[in-house]
Design an enzyme around this catalytic site. Sequence first.
Site, PDB file in Angstrom:
ATOM      1  N   SER A 158       0.142  -1.318  -0.091  1.00  0.00           N
ATOM      2  CA  SER A 158       0.111  -0.307  -0.181  1.00  0.00           C
ATOM      3  C   SER A 158       0.302   0.688   0.345  1.00  0.00           C
ATOM      4  CB  SER A 158      -0.990  -0.257   1.102  1.00  0.00           C
ATOM      5  OG  SER A 158      -2.052   0.842   1.103  1.00  0.00           O
ATOM      6  N   ASP A 160      -9.618  -4.815  -4.498  1.00  0.00           N
ATOM      7  CA  ASP A 160      -9.080  -4.317  -3.661  1.00  0.00           C
ATOM      8  C   ASP A 160     -10.112  -3.043  -3.660  1.00  0.00           C
ATOM      9  OD1 ASP A 160      -7.476  -1.971  -2.326  1.00  0.00           O
ATOM     10  OD2 ASP A 160      -5.588  -3.440  -3.093  1.00  0.00           O
ATOM     11  N   HIS A 196      -8.117  -5.216   0.480  1.00  0.00           N
ATOM     12  CA  HIS A 196      -6.905  -5.349   0.235  1.00  0.00           C
ATOM     13  C   HIS A 196      -5.269  -4.941   0.951  1.00  0.00           C
ATOM     14  CE1 HIS A 196      -4.391  -0.708  -0.036  1.00  0.00           C
ATOM     15  NE2 HIS A 196      -4.051  -1.201   1.739  1.00  0.00           N
TER      16      HIS A 196
END
Length: 385
Positions: free
Chosen positions: A233, A320, A359
Amino acid sequence: MRKRNESVTVEHERAAAAPAPLDKGCSLRHSLRLPAAAAAADTGMKRPLGRRYGLWFRLRKLIVWLLGVYIAIPFLVKLCPAIQAKLVFLNFVRVPYFIDLKRPQDQGLNHTCNYYLQPEEDVTIGVWHTVPAALWKNARGKDQLWFEDALGSSHPVILYLHGNAGTRGGDHRVELYKVLSSLGYHVVTFDYRGWGDSIGSPSERGMTYDALHVFDWIKARSGDNPVYIWGHSLGTGVATNLVRRLCERETPPDALILESPFTNIREEARSHPFSVIYRYFPGFDWFFLDPITTSGIKFANDDNVKYISCSLLILHAEDDPVVPFHLGKKLYNIAATSQSFRDYKVQFVPFHTDLGYRHKYIYRSPELPRILREFLGKSEHEHHH
């Protein structure tokens, strides 16, 4: 008898029809009154009307207040860019709460040691070092010196750079450390300055420098063992910043792994779920995206990959909700056509929506060990040749 009854009835009807007696002022002696049932019905009608009017007034007041807040927030963000920086880093969100980062064993990491390193004056960062599962028994009860020496054992090392919010002790992060440890990797991770129990103020430059310091610390102890960098991320932005710098000084890592990456922070902010209610607000870029740039935050993965020369693996789940899948795919397309990767493997691995990895749950994939073994095995071959 019948006549008498009829006369009584007639007299009663006349009496009922007779007007009420008048007083001297020609007014009715007794005031006329509505029947009790009619009066009650009238009162009953007024109450719901009054209640409805009060409810509508309160609702209208709430709508006006919410509209005022909605319009005020963009101006507030524009006037105080630090707010947007806080929203990018989310370092003040510490989840899970109430865990002692000095005790990784409380999170089931009995083969992990907690360190503190000092990248700069007045900056201290907390580090976890998890040894490969094969060394688990030997690691029990050992001190920091033993763990540092263990980096020189014949096992590859992964430097893990986490995303925003939370700490190095986040649940999904701990689960990934366990998976990687079981596959035979040392895992070194840390909280950037301003996160967890690390001291300092967060910034993109500071986060990148922290990562560089830890990488150099690992390389000073790992000998010829391969060192891979894994970013997740927001950590993918730190990872590409770091690897670009390493390639520029001609000390690249053995491979770079990006999990749920974006192209750059502006595109990610525009696509983030938090921005949905403002995405079509007039001047969205000026109000919300320009303050991020003003704060010195870019995390330009799309630019960095043009200067990176090492094997690259991108992992991204199609479902995601935080970093849209199309941003990871776009980054792959940029990297795959870059001249800097012409002698290195660039691979994109998607995870289907039905798997539900979203995610941060790619570590659950039963295919992950095979993917890493095949990809990193080739990277090691490239490294030795």
